[in-house]
Write a protein that holds these residues in place. Sequence first.
Motif, PDB file in Angstrom:
ATOM      1  N   VAL A  58     -18.706 -30.694  15.416  1.00 16.09           N
ATOM      2  CA  VAL A  58     -18.981 -29.532  15.282  1.00 16.09           C
ATOM      3  C   VAL A  58     -19.184 -28.923  16.645  1.00 16.09           C
ATOM      4  CG1 VAL A  58     -20.614 -27.833  14.291  1.00 16.09           C
ATOM      5  CG2 VAL A  58     -20.144 -29.682  12.920  1.00 16.09           C
ATOM      6  N   LYS A  59     -18.165 -27.914  17.047  1.00 14.17           N
ATOM      7  CA  LYS A  59     -18.327 -27.393  18.430  1.00 14.17           C
ATOM      8  C   LYS A  59     -18.891 -26.033  17.959  1.00 14.17           C
ATOM      9  CE  LYS A  59     -15.635 -25.913  22.243  1.00 14.17           C
ATOM     10  NZ  LYS A  59     -14.256 -25.985  22.874  1.00 14.17           N
ATOM     11  N   PHE A  60     -20.040 -25.630  18.915  1.00 13.93           N
ATOM     12  CA  PHE A  60     -20.680 -24.379  18.675  1.00 13.93           C
ATOM     13  C   PHE A  60     -20.052 -23.455  19.821  1.00 13.93           C
ATOM     14  CE2 PHE A  60     -23.523 -26.856  16.243  1.00 13.93           C
ATOM     15  CZ  PHE A  60     -23.853 -25.878  14.987  1.00 13.93           C
ATOM     16  N   HIS A  61     -19.665 -22.366  19.437  1.00 15.98           N
ATOM     17  CA  HIS A  61     -19.099 -21.324  20.330  1.00 15.98           C
ATOM     18  C   HIS A  61     -20.144 -20.300  20.983  1.00 15.98           C
ATOM     19  CE1 HIS A  61     -15.197 -23.101  19.278  1.00 15.98           C
ATOM     20  NE2 HIS A  61     -15.436 -22.732  18.264  1.00 15.98           N
ATOM     21  N   SER A  62     -20.672 -19.610  19.929  1.00 19.85           N
ATOM     22  CA  SER A  62     -21.878 -18.918  20.359  1.00 19.85           C
ATOM     23  C   SER A  62     -23.197 -18.829  19.474  1.00 19.85           C
ATOM     24  CB  SER A  62     -21.266 -17.270  20.604  1.00 19.85           C
ATOM     25  OG  SER A  62     -20.918 -16.968  19.401  1.00 19.85           O
ATOM     26  N   ILE A  63     -24.116 -18.104  20.161  1.00 19.69           N
ATOM     27  CA  ILE A  63     -25.382 -18.019  19.207  1.00 19.69           C
ATOM     28  C   ILE A  63     -25.510 -16.477  19.385  1.00 19.69           C
ATOM     29  CG2 ILE A  63     -27.050 -18.585  21.021  1.00 19.69           C
ATOM     30  CD1 ILE A  63     -28.818 -19.519  18.863  1.00 19.69           C
ATOM     31  N   GLY A  64     -25.941 -15.704  18.274  1.00 14.90           N
ATOM     32  CA  GLY A  64     -26.171 -14.284  18.627  1.00 14.90           C
ATOM     33  C   GLY A  64     -27.361 -13.952  17.917  1.00 14.90           C
ATOM     34  N   ILE A  65     -27.991 -13.143  18.022  1.00 14.71           N
ATOM     35  CA  ILE A  65     -29.083 -12.217  17.453  1.00 14.71           C
ATOM     36  C   ILE A  65     -28.674 -10.706  17.198  1.00 14.71           C
ATOM     37  CG2 ILE A  65     -30.310 -11.651  19.676  1.00 14.71           C
ATOM     38  CD1 ILE A  65     -33.128 -12.373  17.952  1.00 14.71           C
ATOM     39  N   ILE A  66     -29.085 -10.603  15.896  1.00 16.13           N
ATOM     40  CA  ILE A  66     -29.014  -9.337  15.222  1.00 16.13           C
ATOM     41  C   ILE A  66     -30.233  -8.674  14.862  1.00 16.13           C
ATOM     42  CG2 ILE A  66     -27.623  -8.055  13.406  1.00 16.13           C
ATOM     43  CD1 ILE A  66     -25.844 -10.536  13.257  1.00 16.13           C
ATOM     44  N   SER A  67     -30.504  -7.444  15.479  1.00 14.11           N
ATOM     45  CA  SER A  67     -31.676  -6.821  14.978  1.00 14.11           C
ATOM     46  C   SER A  67     -31.564  -5.188  15.029  1.00 14.11           C
ATOM     47  CB  SER A  67     -32.718  -6.932  16.142  1.00 14.11           C
ATOM     48  OG  SER A  67     -33.911  -6.143  15.972  1.00 14.11           O
ATOM     49  N   ASN A  68     -32.174  -4.385  14.285  1.00 11.47           N
ATOM     50  CA  ASN A  68     -31.741  -3.069  13.938  1.00 11.47           C
ATOM     51  C   ASN A  68     -32.302  -2.396  15.241  1.00 11.47           C
ATOM     52  OD1 ASN A  68     -30.903  -3.199  11.386  1.00 11.47           O
ATOM     53  ND2 ASN A  68     -32.856  -2.822  10.528  1.00 11.47           N
ATOM     54  N   ASP A  69     -33.172  -2.992  16.039  1.00 11.87           N
ATOM     55  CA  ASP A  69     -33.734  -2.677  17.221  1.00 11.87           C
ATOM     56  C   ASP A  69     -32.761  -2.329  18.404  1.00 11.87           C
ATOM     57  OD1 ASP A  69     -36.340  -2.223  16.420  1.00 11.87           O
ATOM     58  OD2 ASP A  69     -36.939  -4.101  17.122  1.00 11.87           O
ATOM     59  N   PHE A  70     -31.679  -3.238  18.452  1.00 16.05           N
ATOM     60  CA  PHE A  70     -30.554  -3.345  19.356  1.00 16.05           C
ATOM     61  C   PHE A  70     -29.330  -3.474  19.142  1.00 16.05           C
ATOM     62  CE2 PHE A  70     -32.985  -7.069  19.901  1.00 16.05           C
ATOM     63  CZ  PHE A  70     -32.100  -7.933  19.639  1.00 16.05           C
ATOM     64  N   GLY A  71     -29.082  -3.688  17.734  1.00 17.71           N
ATOM     65  CA  GLY A  71     -27.674  -4.288  17.491  1.00 17.71           C
ATOM     66  C   GLY A  71     -27.438  -5.644  17.470  1.00 17.71           C
ATOM     67  N   GLU A  72     -26.605  -6.212  18.324  1.00 17.53           N
ATOM     68  CA  GLU A  72     -26.073  -7.484  18.446  1.00 17.53           C
ATOM     69  C   GLU A  72     -26.086  -7.803  19.818  1.00 17.53           C
ATOM     70  OE1 GLU A  72     -22.711 -10.450  16.889  1.00 17.53           O
ATOM     71  OE2 GLU A  72     -22.883  -8.661  15.643  1.00 17.53           O
ATOM     72  N   ILE A  73     -26.514  -9.117  20.014  1.00 16.85           N
ATOM     73  CA  ILE A  73     -26.421  -9.657  21.472  1.00 16.85           C
ATOM     74  C   ILE A  73     -25.920 -10.999  21.211  1.00 16.85           C
ATOM     75  CG2 ILE A  73     -27.671 -10.699  23.494  1.00 16.85           C
ATOM     76  CD1 ILE A  73     -29.697  -8.539  22.975  1.00 16.85           C
ATOM     77  N   ASN A  74     -24.732 -11.557  21.921  1.00 15.55           N
ATOM     78  CA  ASN A  74     -24.046 -12.963  21.600  1.00 15.55           C
ATOM     79  C   ASN A  74     -24.276 -13.709  23.163  1.00 15.55           C
ATOM     80  OD1 ASN A  74     -23.087 -13.083  19.050  1.00 15.55           O
ATOM     81  ND2 ASN A  74     -22.113 -11.248  19.570  1.00 15.55           N
TER      82      ASN A  74
END
Length: 189
Positions: A58-74
Amino acid sequence: MEGSSSLAHGVGIEKEEGDNHKEMIENPSGDDNSLRRWKEKLLGSLESDLSSQMEPEVKFHSIGIISNDFGEINTSLPVDENKRNNFLFTLKEGSHYRLKLTFSVLHNIVSGLIYSNTVWKTGIKVDSSKGMLGTFAPNREPYVHTLEEETTPSGVLARGSYSAKLKFEDDDGRVHMELKYSFEIKKRS
């Protein structure tokens, strides 16, 4: 039968230690229509692309966080050494957020992929969560999986910096990734 055995994801096939999922699917015992449908669902048109390598990767490419406060950060994985000591993200107290993972499965089916996320504040464990991602076949396109929504704590004591460890493991005990990261919770304005 000698050795440890387990049921392969509820399909009623004994799995001897060292057996590979591809062999179990290609050479099932008996004529099981549900197993055939499961095989088609998991492998689709990639059946011929399965490698003879026994171990899935399993190769992980990215982790992101999604929040109504700021949208999405990857953030691309692995995390750049220069960013490792910085906060991966900052949330406001009482925020609702979800973690988003992008990963690929190579060589063989990965069965029972689970995650655990443990969070510490000033060296004290303050949260721990676990969950099942599922069983995944090798695929040309990366998988995108969003974890369940969580809420940051509120109040003066909840604000500050946190350290965490996110770990991914399959049902054969193989650890596919461990990510240590930091984040911050700030006062809601």
